[in-house]
Design a protein around this motif. Sequence first.
Motif, PDB file in Angstrom:
ATOM      1  N   ASN A 156       3.599 -13.327 -54.319  1.00 21.65           N
ATOM      2  CA  ASN A 156       3.706 -13.372 -55.776  1.00 21.65           C
ATOM      3  C   ASN A 156       2.868 -12.260 -56.389  1.00 21.65           C
ATOM      4  O   ASN A 156       1.765 -11.955 -55.927  1.00 21.65           O
ATOM      5  CB  ASN A 156       3.235 -14.736 -56.291  1.00 21.65           C
ATOM      6  CG  ASN A 156       3.563 -14.925 -57.758  1.00 21.65           C
ATOM      7  OD1 ASN A 156       2.892 -14.389 -58.620  1.00 21.65           O
ATOM      8  ND2 ASN A 156       4.606 -15.689 -58.012  1.00 21.65           N
ATOM      9  N   GLY A 157       3.370 -11.682 -57.460  1.00 30.07           N
ATOM     10  CA  GLY A 157       2.699 -10.530 -58.065  1.00 30.07           C
ATOM     11  C   GLY A 157       1.599 -10.870 -59.037  1.00 30.07           C
ATOM     12  O   GLY A 157       0.909  -9.971 -59.518  1.00 30.07           O
ATOM     13  N   THR A 158       1.439 -12.139 -59.374  1.00 32.47           N
ATOM     14  CA  THR A 158       0.383 -12.520 -60.312  1.00 32.47           C
ATOM     15  C   THR A 158      -0.827 -13.007 -59.539  1.00 32.47           C
ATOM     16  O   THR A 158      -0.701 -13.819 -58.623  1.00 32.47           O
ATOM     17  CB  THR A 158       0.873 -13.627 -61.266  1.00 32.47           C
ATOM     18  OG1 THR A 158       1.994 -13.146 -61.993  1.00 32.47           O
ATOM     19  CG2 THR A 158      -0.221 -14.009 -62.238  1.00 32.47           C
ATOM     20  N   TYR A 159      -2.009 -12.533 -59.927  1.00 36.65           N
ATOM     21  CA  TYR A 159      -3.210 -12.816 -59.170  1.00 36.65           C
ATOM     22  C   TYR A 159      -4.065 -13.859 -59.866  1.00 36.65           C
ATOM     23  O   TYR A 159      -4.475 -13.701 -61.013  1.00 36.65           O
ATOM     24  CB  TYR A 159      -4.010 -11.518 -58.940  1.00 36.65           C
ATOM     25  CG  TYR A 159      -3.426 -10.717 -57.811  1.00 36.65           C
ATOM     26  CD1 TYR A 159      -4.050 -10.638 -56.579  1.00 36.65           C
ATOM     27  CD2 TYR A 159      -2.196 -10.075 -57.971  1.00 36.65           C
ATOM     28  CE1 TYR A 159      -3.483  -9.942 -55.535  1.00 36.65           C
ATOM     29  CE2 TYR A 159      -1.617  -9.368 -56.932  1.00 36.65           C
ATOM     30  CZ  TYR A 159      -2.273  -9.306 -55.713  1.00 36.65           C
ATOM     31  OH  TYR A 159      -1.708  -8.624 -54.682  1.00 36.65           O
ATOM     32  N   PHE A 160      -4.338 -14.977 -59.143  1.00 35.83           N
ATOM     33  CA  PHE A 160      -5.230 -16.022 -59.624  1.00 35.83           C
ATOM     34  C   PHE A 160      -6.406 -16.145 -58.673  1.00 35.83           C
ATOM     35  O   PHE A 160      -6.320 -15.794 -57.490  1.00 35.83           O
ATOM     36  CB  PHE A 160      -4.506 -17.377 -59.688  1.00 35.83           C
ATOM     37  CG  PHE A 160      -3.319 -17.406 -60.602  1.00 35.83           C
ATOM     38  CD1 PHE A 160      -3.439 -17.074 -61.942  1.00 35.83           C
ATOM     39  CD2 PHE A 160      -2.070 -17.766 -60.120  1.00 35.83           C
ATOM     40  CE1 PHE A 160      -2.334 -17.118 -62.782  1.00 35.83           C
ATOM     41  CE2 PHE A 160      -0.972 -17.807 -60.943  1.00 35.83           C
ATOM     42  CZ  PHE A 160      -1.097 -17.482 -62.288  1.00 35.83           C
ATOM     43  N   TRP A 161      -7.479 -16.734 -59.188  1.00 31.96           N
ATOM     44  CA  TRP A 161      -8.608 -17.036 -58.311  1.00 31.96           C
ATOM     45  C   TRP A 161      -8.202 -18.158 -57.367  1.00 31.96           C
ATOM     46  O   TRP A 161      -7.678 -19.197 -57.784  1.00 31.96           O
ATOM     47  CB  TRP A 161      -9.811 -17.454 -59.158  1.00 31.96           C
ATOM     48  CG  TRP A 161     -11.093 -17.552 -58.373  1.00 31.96           C
ATOM     49  CD1 TRP A 161     -11.467 -16.774 -57.323  1.00 31.96           C
ATOM     50  CD2 TRP A 161     -12.165 -18.472 -58.606  1.00 31.96           C
ATOM     51  NE1 TRP A 161     -12.711 -17.139 -56.863  1.00 31.96           N
ATOM     52  CE2 TRP A 161     -13.174 -18.191 -57.643  1.00 31.96           C
ATOM     53  CE3 TRP A 161     -12.382 -19.487 -59.514  1.00 31.96           C
ATOM     54  CZ2 TRP A 161     -14.364 -18.891 -57.572  1.00 31.96           C
ATOM     55  CZ3 TRP A 161     -13.578 -20.182 -59.454  1.00 31.96           C
ATOM     56  CH2 TRP A 161     -14.552 -19.882 -58.494  1.00 31.96           C
ATOM     57  N   TRP A 162      -8.401 -17.966 -56.072  1.00 31.46           N
ATOM     58  CA  TRP A 162      -7.967 -18.881 -55.019  1.00 31.46           C
ATOM     59  C   TRP A 162      -6.447 -19.064 -54.998  1.00 31.46           C
ATOM     60  O   TRP A 162      -5.923 -19.936 -54.328  1.00 31.46           O
ATOM     61  CB  TRP A 162      -8.639 -20.243 -55.136  1.00 31.46           C
ATOM     62  CG  TRP A 162     -10.088 -20.225 -54.782  1.00 31.46           C
ATOM     63  CD1 TRP A 162     -11.143 -20.301 -55.649  1.00 31.46           C
ATOM     64  CD2 TRP A 162     -10.655 -20.085 -53.478  1.00 31.46           C
ATOM     65  NE1 TRP A 162     -12.326 -20.223 -54.971  1.00 31.46           N
ATOM     66  CE2 TRP A 162     -12.063 -20.106 -53.628  1.00 31.46           C
ATOM     67  CE3 TRP A 162     -10.118 -19.963 -52.200  1.00 31.46           C
ATOM     68  CZ2 TRP A 162     -12.929 -19.988 -52.554  1.00 31.46           C
ATOM     69  CZ3 TRP A 162     -10.983 -19.862 -51.127  1.00 31.46           C
ATOM     70  CH2 TRP A 162     -12.368 -19.874 -51.307  1.00 31.46           C
ATOM     71  N   ASN A 163      -5.741 -18.239 -55.766  1.00 31.77           N
ATOM     72  CA  ASN A 163      -4.275 -18.224 -55.733  1.00 31.77           C
ATOM     73  C   ASN A 163      -3.641 -19.486 -56.315  1.00 31.77           C
ATOM     74  O   ASN A 163      -2.442 -19.706 -56.180  1.00 31.77           O
ATOM     75  CB  ASN A 163      -3.772 -18.024 -54.286  1.00 31.77           C
ATOM     76  CG  ASN A 163      -2.329 -17.522 -54.249  1.00 31.77           C
ATOM     77  OD1 ASN A 163      -1.909 -16.785 -55.143  1.00 31.77           O
ATOM     78  ND2 ASN A 163      -1.581 -17.929 -53.243  1.00 31.77           N
ATOM     79  N   ASP A 164      -4.447 -20.367 -56.975  1.00 33.55           N
ATOM     80  CA  ASP A 164      -3.860 -21.602 -57.495  1.00 33.55           C
ATOM     81  C   ASP A 164      -4.210 -21.814 -58.964  1.00 33.55           C
ATOM     82  O   ASP A 164      -5.166 -21.236 -59.489  1.00 33.55           O
ATOM     83  CB  ASP A 164      -4.270 -22.817 -56.661  1.00 33.55           C
ATOM     84  CG  ASP A 164      -5.775 -23.021 -56.590  1.00 33.55           C
ATOM     85  OD1 ASP A 164      -6.541 -22.272 -57.248  1.00 33.55           O
ATOM     86  OD2 ASP A 164      -6.205 -23.932 -55.858  1.00 33.55           O
ATOM     87  N   VAL A 165      -3.406 -22.643 -59.613  1.00 30.40           N
ATOM     88  CA  VAL A 165      -3.578 -22.899 -61.046  1.00 30.40           C
ATOM     89  C   VAL A 165      -3.263 -24.360 -61.356  1.00 30.40           C
ATOM     90  O   VAL A 165      -2.616 -25.073 -60.573  1.00 30.40           O
ATOM     91  CB  VAL A 165      -2.659 -22.007 -61.909  1.00 30.40           C
ATOM     92  CG1 VAL A 165      -3.133 -20.573 -61.936  1.00 30.40           C
ATOM     93  CG2 VAL A 165      -1.219 -22.108 -61.443  1.00 30.40           C
ATOM     94  N   LEU A 166      -3.729 -24.769 -62.523  1.00 28.72           N
ATOM     95  CA  LEU A 166      -3.395 -26.069 -63.085  1.00 28.72           C
ATOM     96  C   LEU A 166      -2.299 -25.857 -64.119  1.00 28.72           C
ATOM     97  O   LEU A 166      -2.408 -24.962 -64.967  1.00 28.72           O
ATOM     98  CB  LEU A 166      -4.635 -26.667 -63.756  1.00 28.72           C
ATOM     99  CG  LEU A 166      -4.578 -28.130 -64.187  1.00 28.72           C
ATOM    100  CD1 LEU A 166      -4.622 -29.032 -62.962  1.00 28.72           C
ATOM    101  CD2 LEU A 166      -5.769 -28.439 -65.091  1.00 28.72           C
TER     102      LEU A 166
END
Length: 539
Positions: free
Chosen positions: A375-385
């Motif tokens: 996935n091209g969008t970068y999150f911290w730890w790769n996860d979101v709420l």
Amino acid sequence: MVNNQLNISGYLESDPSQYSLFYQMMVRTKAEGFLQAYGAYTVFAPNDDAVKLYMKSKGKTSVNDFPIDSLTQLVNYHIIQNDTISTNFFIDGKLRTQTMFGQYLTSGVINLNGTSSYVINGQALILKSNIGCGNGILHVIDHVLQPATQNIAQLIKNNPKYSIFYQALVRTGYYDTLNVAPKDNQNRPGQLFTVFAQTDSVYLSIGIPTVDALQAKYSAVGSSPLRNPNDGFYNYVGYHILPENSYLTDILSKSSHLSITPGKDVISDVLQNQTIQLNYDLINGVQYPGASVDRAHSNIPATNGVLHSVAGDIFIKIFPPTRVDWDLADQPEFRKQSSIFRIAGKTAVSLPSPMTNITFTAGGTIGYVCQAANNGTYFWWNDVLTLSFFRTGSGRINDISFTTPVIVKGKYKVWICYQRSSATAGGQFYFDNQPLQNIVPNFQTIFSNGTDSGPVLESKGIKRYTEAPPSTTGNNVYSNTFGFYLGVANVTTTDRHILRAVAIGGGDAAATWDLIQFIPFDQDQESPRYYRRDGSVTN
């Protein structure tokens, strides 16, 4: 056992071979009258053998030998009004409603000869339980219950195991604070306290053989600890005292408690394998050891509160304001799903309110998403709420509250870090019920690809918080993730706090939130930034 044809007085009167003496007590104190009438009561009735033992211990041969005032108090201590409490609601601690005397009873379970039995106040076994009568529930006990007659200061003074702690109370003046007489037993008016006392053996285990050694550890040279708010020893002793009447079940009902120190320092608690740990705190990734509560020597009632024993040393921990990067997706309910949590491409089932650390309006749900590896969008730890959906209106999440990790007292700038979406709703955020200064207009906020001017963005209340891995080129990899500056929070206690968001506006699109940052006011707000897959950072 059910006997709905008889009220409590009638039941006891009907069996004089077992209950004649307690019934006589009820008649003398006029309790027999209201326990014969309609109502809802729980009564702990000592049988005749129990009353005979009690009379012998007091040098009495008849119920009539007791002064009417003291007998009335004794009978009232065995009666709970306006509540029917069966053993299904007995817990390891105080019962939910106080007696007519104005003190709480405690319940527990002990094992005798391989048989488990309920014990009340550590004084009386229940011989027969849950006898249903027309106006309540009756429990038969094998000893007369005796209310507390000493205040907390007296309990500590009269227990030689607490000699060092007792002397510390005297030197600081806190003994006088706790040495208050009960005013009127009915409804227990006046100040109530909870004290976590440490035995001499605990102090010896940490190299403290005397009160002089304890004072030397915390007081500055030449300092007087007597009611001195600037003295460390005075604050240390006050830290063991709460301005509340909390049995262990009450302690566990919330995660932290304010002490009576001038700085209102907080004691935290957590249950670990049936052991209550105080100040077992995880702060900025570091686990600090706590002190366990000695359950067997706790829940000791006093006329002005309750006394507990601690099997370790508790003291005020001093930390400078410390940055907190709080991964909103790292919640207990998601972490338990090991086949999903932080596994690329996995999504957790949406969960309703309440969760362990999250509550939100009925009708909405929140979910967990771990991005696919490519996935091209970068999150911290790769996860979101994910919030489906954060907006005004019924059946939507228009109000959500989070319990934060422990935040050290200090002044912080607060940021919400999120993925840009089509959601037109924004939100007002509150820290411990105080509104933060900046309202999020919506979660569509963007900045142009190629823009990487941190100070310029920050001056506008927005920033980058993610960074592409070194092997990745181009600015588009982080163009959809932003940090929005919510405002300044003055954190007055080192504790867990409540962050609340209230939706403003509509628009049925999911909000995707990554993390909340509490960054000390005078520190760099732009760095570090985060890679997505392993939580690593870059400056």
